[in-house]
Write a protein that holds these residues in place. Structure first.
Motif, PDB file in Angstrom:
ATOM      1  N   SER A 168       4.008   2.858  -1.636  1.00 23.65           N
ATOM      2  CA  SER A 168       2.593   3.224  -1.639  1.00 23.65           C
ATOM      3  C   SER A 168       1.701   2.093  -1.144  1.00 23.65           C
ATOM      4  CB  SER A 168       2.162   3.649  -3.047  1.00 23.65           C
ATOM      5  OG  SER A 168       2.901   4.786  -3.480  1.00 23.65           O
ATOM      6  N   ASN A 169       2.070   0.851  -1.478  1.00 20.81           N
ATOM      7  CA  ASN A 169       1.215  -0.290  -1.165  1.00 20.81           C
ATOM      8  C   ASN A 169       1.520  -0.963   0.160  1.00 20.81           C
ATOM      9  OD1 ASN A 169      -0.273  -0.133  -3.604  1.00 20.81           O
ATOM     10  ND2 ASN A 169       1.388  -1.135  -4.700  1.00 20.81           N
ATOM     11  N   TRP A 170       2.736  -0.748   0.696  1.00 24.39           N
ATOM     12  CA  TRP A 170       3.138  -1.527   1.866  1.00 24.39           C
ATOM     13  C   TRP A 170       3.489  -0.688   3.088  1.00 24.39           C
ATOM     14  CZ3 TRP A 170       2.326  -6.620   2.023  1.00 24.39           C
ATOM     15  CH2 TRP A 170       2.143  -7.287   0.808  1.00 24.39           C
TER      16      TRP A 170
ATOM     17  N   GLU B 210       1.375  -3.910  -6.874  1.00 23.72           N
ATOM     18  CA  GLU B 210      -0.059  -3.716  -6.684  1.00 23.72           C
ATOM     19  C   GLU B 210      -0.449  -4.033  -5.244  1.00 23.72           C
ATOM     20  OE1 GLU B 210      -2.250  -2.488  -8.690  1.00 23.72           O
ATOM     21  OE2 GLU B 210      -0.896  -2.262 -10.407  1.00 23.72           O
ATOM     22  N   PRO B 211      -1.558  -3.446  -4.758  1.00 26.93           N
ATOM     23  CA  PRO B 211      -2.041  -3.775  -3.414  1.00 26.93           C
ATOM     24  C   PRO B 211      -2.285  -5.275  -3.286  1.00 26.93           C
ATOM     25  CG  PRO B 211      -3.204  -1.871  -4.303  1.00 26.93           C
ATOM     26  CD  PRO B 211      -2.405  -2.445  -5.436  1.00 26.93           C
TER      27      PRO B 211
END
Length: 227
Positions: A88-90, A126-127
């Protein structure tokens, strides 16, 4: 490992094998005695699992056998949740949506005890402001890899020189925070890695590329391992 988990894992193990597996091999793999494996195999056969073979020869399973819904332990659930968070973040939003959709399907199959464990997870992704943005569509690149379409783009190398490349895309590889596109480069006539953030003018070509033994993903991975 409790017996129910071992029985399930034996089925998965046999499904991955392309030849008969002896009880001794299974015993070493699951860290039990051959006698225990004999009992486990018989229990699986008694419940209708199509395993053929005998002691001293080896066991095979009918590959058309459909497993019941997969059950996970708490650590496996945490690993899956962490992986989905990293996707989701990368990656990009389209792939992140697919990851979240898959996780919702997994959650829907979990018993109450594992749902409780899911809510106690303490490992997160986390982002990060270290993420290097790119212009190319991550999802489009994945589709080109899957469909074996050649691609063309302009590439800015580390010496700030720009060249136009035609690539047979083979894989996307994360070297956080950088994503690399691995492929066979027609210009250099060898495998090359390209940073997504240095690609511009990306174009999907109508021409597909063949699965040539010296230019496919297996050959690329063999070269990486050798290097």
């Amino acid at each position: 490992m409790i017996r129910a988990e071992r029985l399930n894992d034996i089925v998965h193990y046999l499904r991955r094998m392309h030849q008969a597996v002896t009880a001794e091999t299974l015993a070493k793999t699951f860290e039990v005695s051959p006698r225990t494996i004999y009992r486990d195999i018989q229990s699986l056969i008694d419940t209708g699992v199509p395993i053929n073979g005998e002691a001293g020869v080896g066991y095979v399973i009918d590959k058309h056998y459909h497993l019941p819904p997969i059950m996970f332990d708490a650590d496996e659930i945490e690993a899956i949740a962490l992986g989905i968070g990293m996707v989701s973040n990368w990656t990009d939003q389209a792939f992140a949506n697919k990851a979240q959709s898959a996780f919702k399907k997994i959650q829907a199959t979990l018993p109450p005890l594992l749902l409780h464990e899911l809510h106690q997870i303490s490992t997160f992704s986390e982002p990060s402001h270290y993420k290097i943005p790119w212009e190319v569509s991550f999802t489009e690149v994945r589709e080109c890899i899957r469909r074996k379409h050649k691609i063309q783009f302009n590439y800015l190398d580390l010496q700030d020189r720009t060249t136009q490349r035609t690539i047979w895309p083979l894989a996307l590889v994360s070297f956080s925070p950088v994503w690399l596109l691995a492929g066979w480069c027609e210009l250099r006539q060898t495998f090359r890695n390209f940073r997504l953030d240095r690609i511009s003018g990306f174009e999907t070509l109508k021409q597909s590329f063949p699965n040539e033994r010296d230019k496919n993903l297996k050959a690329y991975l063999a070269q990486v391992e050798h290097d």
